[in-house]
Scaffold this motif. Structure first.
Motif, PDB file in Angstrom:
ATOM      1  N   ASP A  57       0.822  -1.848   0.133  1.00  0.00           N
ATOM      2  CA  ASP A  57       0.187  -0.139   0.320  1.00  0.00           C
ATOM      3  C   ASP A  57       0.644   0.922   0.027  1.00  0.00           C
ATOM      4  O   ASP A  57       0.382   2.586   0.733  1.00  0.00           O
ATOM      5  CB  ASP A  57      -0.656   0.483   1.521  1.00  0.00           C
ATOM      6  N   VAL A 107      -0.190  -3.174   8.548  1.00  0.00           N
ATOM      7  CA  VAL A 107      -1.947  -2.808   7.351  1.00  0.00           C
ATOM      8  C   VAL A 107      -2.395  -4.611   7.804  1.00  0.00           C
ATOM      9  O   VAL A 107      -1.991  -5.271   7.758  1.00  0.00           O
ATOM     10  CB  VAL A 107      -0.900  -3.532   5.991  1.00  0.00           C
ATOM     11  N   PHE A 138      -0.900  -5.007  -2.770  1.00  0.00           N
ATOM     12  CA  PHE A 138      -2.318  -3.124  -2.330  1.00  0.00           C
ATOM     13  C   PHE A 138      -3.163  -4.269  -1.832  1.00  0.00           C
ATOM     14  O   PHE A 138      -3.378  -5.068  -2.550  1.00  0.00           O
ATOM     15  CB  PHE A 138      -2.619  -2.626  -3.995  1.00  0.00           C
ATOM     16  N   THR A 139      -4.258  -3.695  -0.832  1.00  0.00           N
ATOM     17  CA  THR A 139      -4.843  -4.334  -0.191  1.00  0.00           C
ATOM     18  C   THR A 139      -6.052  -4.057  -0.028  1.00  0.00           C
ATOM     19  O   THR A 139      -7.337  -4.515   0.210  1.00  0.00           O
ATOM     20  CB  THR A 139      -4.012  -4.491   1.432  1.00  0.00           C
ATOM     21  N   GLN A 140      -6.140  -2.897  -0.844  1.00  0.00           N
ATOM     22  CA  GLN A 140      -7.447  -2.476  -0.863  1.00  0.00           C
ATOM     23  C   GLN A 140      -8.277  -1.687  -1.273  1.00  0.00           C
ATOM     24  O   GLN A 140      -9.173  -0.828  -1.609  1.00  0.00           O
ATOM     25  CB  GLN A 140      -7.528  -0.670   0.413  1.00  0.00           C
TER      26      GLN A 140
END
Lengths: 139, 583, 325
Positions: free
Chosen positions: B9, B30, B77-79
């Motif tokens: 992120d 995160v 990328f987590t979101q």
């Protein structure tokens, strides 16, 4: 011959750690008992020489009481076992001398059994009152 | 150890090559949700909830963070929308199977799933397999497994029968993310005892334990049953845990010993008419003590077995004390602890408290004042020995209650008092092994089994054996202030013995007169302290005064009169005999 | 020429063994006879009581009296000899301690007479004749000495100056005593003329005693033959050695018989039987009453065994009269 006024005299050999302490306890607990058994303190019932028993009888005692710790509890490990062995043999010999069975007694009384001291002394005193004096015929 | 650089992120961080992505994300803060992940179990990405986007060079992939090994240069990328969409779908599919599971519903709320498109199933198991893995890989019991495939796949035991290999470690219940595995404490139903609260086999004994270190209860430790687990050793950063520790018997040479082995509470079952073990809400004082403790099974709340608060509580004094059938003596501490419990129980539950007593023994600083305080609190004191506790109702008011039947001696009538809870103030008694212990130290017991002091007034902490002292309840029932005072006294006596630097020998030792000793050796085997030896060279028997304890048995046995005892010589005792019989 | 010292021998209740012990001096007796003037010796010479009564008091240097006193005649004689002698020596166990006749103190005169004149199986006494103190025969009054209930050692009747122990005293001990008398080297009065240490001190089997003396089984010479080299007590035999004076030359032990205690106790002991009882019982192995009694059953007559020679001089001296046993 037992008379109404006969008061037996018992010599008591009490071991210091158990029976003597028990008689102390009888005292502090105010347990009254017959005054016929003056106490000779020894450190251990194993100190009681059969000669003492005979000497007491010769000197005019009507009975002898030996008090020691319960088997297994001797402050000196095994002194009371030796006392037991000597006592058993002495009783056989005393019988031949005509000493009544009730006159010489070995009791195991632990330090907390003040009531037992009371009981044994009372019982023995009463028995000897009935039996009468131990008189040695000295002809 | 090769370090790689990744971004999560946008946050750049370093990590060891091939570390699972989830772990790295945790280090940078995160958050990625998981269901089938557990730190003790190898991650295997089965629930898919943790999926995130990974960009490597020009490729974009959706991976399960829990087991994806990081490599140099990846961007995570987590979101992203894609991640959110994927996750939402997975939640919906999971809800389609397990629609009521709270943790899934919490996730659904977080991701805005209000109307799952595929409905809500009523299963509770999401087939994450954590229980299976824990049972086989960590605990080593291998009780659980997956059966069938596809839509009929389920977790169970072989042949669907209760497994006798299950060691009831409850690990499966603890790792289960949905709470679908539960633990039933049958013991509570059988024995009617309060559960004492869960305690792991490795535990710190009490809050005040010294040393404040955990111990392992080998009887319930999983490792000793299955040779696996050892999770505690794995997570211990100091590597302080050693399951291989053996009991060690050590010989320590000491000059003095203080025996402070305490007491045991009287078993309330010895007074069967009070219903202990028969009725569920008859407790011992110790159990209530446990209950009111904030770290106890009920967090300090006073409750009945049903979970409700009691409205009336009866505290019965002298259970097992002042009782010809159990112990004649007074246990000294029960009146005060009963008052304490009366106060605490009332405070926690608001219940009406009755105390049934014979005498109120409140001798101590502030004790009588505390008793008065309780009277002002509205606690009711009834003077009389309780006859029985029963659940027979004679009036409607007594239905469903425990009835205490007692003669109120001050009111001169027999009363029946209905209560919800009965507390038995059990007395103190000597420990069951007191006799064996005291023989070890060559001390005596007094009539009730307490260790015997040398003199009740003048020597309360010494015993008849030099160097062995007693303190605390081992000597007789007493409360904490008295115990502490006695312990100080015993410590002081032990210290003075050590400080003295020398030991006084008994004056009344035996001795052998060489001139009279014939070497018959009758005395040699008689001495339990090995103080007598036959000197083979000099052909005489010799007695070591330093070893002699002064029993005099050698003097009594010596057929020559050569062995005598100081202060108890034959002549002295003979003189005593003549003295007591003198007319 | 200085007059030879006068010496008297007399026997009370005895077996005659002590007279034989004097004769046991063998040729030495000629030296004795040369050195002294024997004025009384009933077994060997014909002096009468009136001869002794006629002597001035203290004119006899030494009177050796053996045997216990249990009859009025013996009592009279010992009083007579005490008057007539400067030194009285109790010769042998019976005079020293009461001896074997002393065992009659476990009975009364009546019981003794019942046995001797009525109960013995081989007896023929249809008229139930008993010794009478006085009887009249043909207008003559005959008297017999009174037979006492109690047997006494010599010093329980008269003062005794020295004791020669043994049943019978060994010849060398007798000769030693006589020499000391003649040379004037006797120890202070009241002494027993034998070392004041138990026989174990000089016992030939002393070295065979085990490190820990303990008796697990009691053996009797009636039923077991003893090992000739090992301490009797260690083998389980009742051996009175530990409670008995030495000085006898261990003759019985050399003959493979355990000591019986004839030399009597050491000076510090009041009651030889009781002391031996204590020593013996102390080394019995069992600790429980049943075990102890089982072992004690193997000693059939402890009183007779431990007090074989010393009953009259023990602390209780005799069985109480008037109590049935």
């Amino acid at each position: 011959m037992a008379t109404a006024t006969f008061e037996p005299r018992i010599v008591a050999f009490f071991c210091n750690w158990c029976t003597y302490t028990a008689s102390d306890l009888a005292g502090t607990a105010r347990l009254a008992y017959e005054p016929n058994a003056p106490v000779i303190r020894v450190m251990c019932s194993g100190r009681v020489d059969p000669q003492f028993v005979l000497k007491a009888l010769e000197e005019g005692a009507d009975g002898v009481l030996i008090g020691g710790c319960h088997p297994g509890d001797c402050h000196y490990q095994e002194g009371n076992y030796k006392a037991l062995r000597r006592f058993r043999l002495l009783k056989r010999v005393l019988k031949d001398f005509g000493v009544d069975d009730e006159r010489v007694r070995l009791e195991w009384i632990s330090a907390s059994e003040g009531d037992r001291v009371q009981h044994v002394v009372n019982e023995m005193t009463n028995q000897l009152r009935r039996l009468g004096p131990w008189r040695q015929a000295r002809s | 150890m090769k370090l790689v650089t990744i971004t999560i992120d946008g946050i750049e961080t370093e990590a060891e090559d091939r570390t699972p992505l989830l772990q790295v994300a945790n280090t940078v803060g995160v958050k990625i949700p998981t269901l089938c992940h557990h730190p003790l179990v190898e991650p295997y990405g089965v629930c898919r909830i943790c999926m995130v986007e990974v960009h490597m060079r020009n490729r974009v992939r959706m991976v399960t963070a829990c087991n994806y090994p990081v490599t140099d240069g990846i961007a995570v990328f987590t979101q992203t929308d894609r991640v959110r969409r994927t996750r939402t779908m997975i939640i919906e599919w999971l809800l389609a199977r397990c629609g009521q599971v709270p943790v899934l519903n919490a996730l659904a709320a977080e991701y805005g799933v209000t109307e799952p498109r595929f409905g809500r199933g009523d299963d509770t198991c999401i087939l994450c397999g954590l229980c299976v893995k824990v049972c086989s890989d960590v605990v080593g019991a291998n009780v659980l497994g997956f059966f069938n495939r596809g839509t009929t796949r389920y977790v169970g035991t072989p042949y669907d029968e209760p497994s006798d290999k299950c060691i009831a470690c409850t690990a499966c219940a603890q790792v289960c993310p949905t709470g679908c595995i539960t633990v039933d404490d049958e013991a509570e139903q059988i024995r009617g005892e309060l559960p004492l609260g869960p305690r792991t086999p490795i535990y710190i004994p009490t809050m005040q334990a010294v040393p404040h270190q955990p111990v392992i209860d080998a009887a319930s430790c999983i490792h000793f049953k299955t040779d696996a687990c050892r999770v505690c050793a794995t997570v211990c950063e100091s590597k302080a845990i050693d399951h291989g520790q053996q009991d060690r018997v050590e010989d320590i040479q000491v000059g003095s010993i203080i025996v402070a082995t305490g007491f045991q509470p009287v078993d309330a079952a010895k007074v069967p008419q009070y219903g202990y073990g028969q009725y569920p809400n008859v407790f011992t004082a110790l159990q209530i003590e446990h209950m009111v403790n904030a770290s106890g099974p009920t967090n300090g709340q006073v409750v009945l077995k049903s979970g409700d608060k009691p409205k009336a509580v009866g505290i019965i004094h002298c259970v097992g004390s002042r009782d010809r059938n159990v112990h004649d003596y007074c246990s000294r501490v029960c009146c005060m602890y009963s008052l304490k419990l009366a106060h605490l129980v009332h405070e926690r539950s608001g219940a009406k408290i009755y105390n049934f007593y014979i005498d109120m023994r409140a001798a101590g600083k502030g004790y009588e004042e505390f008793y008065n305080h309780l009277l002002e609190e509205g606690c009711e004191f009834i003077r009389g020995r309780v006859a029985e506790v029963s659940d027979w109702a004679v009036t409607p008011l007594e239905r469903g209650k425990l009835v205490i039947r007692v003669e109120d001696t001050l009111a001169a009538c027999v009363r029946r008092i209905p209560v919800d809870m009965v507390v038995l103030s059990t007395g103190l008694e000597a420990r069951a092994d007191a006799n064996a212990v005291r023989r070890l130290f060559n001390v005596s017991c007094s009539s009730d089994g307490w260790f015997l002091e040398r003199h009740p007034k003048l020597a309360p902490v010494s015993t008849f054996t030099d160097g062995v002292f007693i303190a605390g309840c081992a000597q007789g029932p007493k409360d904490i202030p008295d115990t502490v005072a006695q312990a100080g006294a015993a410590a002081a006596e032990a210290m003075s013995l050590i400080d003295r630097g020398q030991v006084e020998l008994e004056a009344y030792t035996a001795f052998i007169d060489d001139a009279r000793c014939s070497g018959c050796q009758v005395c040699v085997p008689l001495c339990p302290f090995s103080a007598i030896e036959f000197n083979q060279e000099k052909k005489v028997t010799q007695l070591n005064g330093a070893l002699c304890k002064g029993c005099g048995t050698c003097a009594a046995a010596c057929p020559s009169g050569a062995a005598q005892q100081h202060h108890f010589m034959d002549a002295q005792i003979t003189a005593e005999i003549e003295g007591v019989l003198a007319q | 020429m200085a007059a030879k010292p006068k010496v008297a021998f007399y026997w009370c209740a005895s077996c005659g063994g002590c007279e034989e012990a004097v004769v046991d001096l063998n040729e030495t007796i000629l030296t004795v006879v040369d050195a002294v003037d024997i004025v009384l010796w009933p077994v060997a010479m014909d002096f009468k009581k009136h001869d002794v009564e006629a002597m001035p008091d203290q004119s006899i240097a030494v009177a050796f009296i053996n045997g216990a006193v249990r009859m009025s005649e013996q009592e009279e004689w010992v009083h007579l000899l005490r008057r007539k002698a400067q030194t009285v020596v109790a010769f042998g166990s019976c005079a020293h301690l009461g001896g074997i006749p002393g065992l009659a103190n476990l009975n009364t005169r009546r019981e003794v007479f019942d046995t001797c004149y009525a109960d013995v199986p081989s007896l023929q006494n249809p008229a139930a004749t008993r010794p009478q103190g006085t009887s009249v025969q043909d207008h003559l009054t005959l008297t017999l000495p009174e037979f006492f209930d109690t047997v006494k050692a010599l010093d329980q009747v008269v003062g005794v100056d020295y004791y020669l122990p043994g049943c019978a005293p060994p010849a060398d001990l007798i000769w030693g005593a006589i020499q000391a008398i003649l040379a004037g080297t006797l120890p202070p009065k009241g002494a027993v003329l034998s070392p004041n240490k138990a026989a174990c001190d000089v016992c030939p089997r002393k070295d065979s005693k085990p490190e820990r003396l303990e008796i697990a089984e009691v053996k009797r010479v009636a039923t077991h033959i003893a090992d000739p080299d090992t301490c009797f007590l260690a083998q389980g035999f009742v051996c009175m050695g530990p409670a008995t004076r030495g000085g006898c030359g261990s003759r019985c032990v050399e003959g493979n018989m355990p000591c019986r205690g004839c030399f009597g106790p050491m000076d510090e002991v009041s009651d030889q039987g009781a002391k031996f009882l204590s020593a013996f019982a102390s080394v019995l192995a069992p600790k429980d009453e049943a075990g102890i009694d089982r072992l004690l059953d193997q000693v059939p007559d402890p009183t007779g065994t431990f007090y074989r020679f010393s009953l009259p001089t023990s602390l209780l001296r005799r069985r109480r009269i008037g109590v049935p046993v």
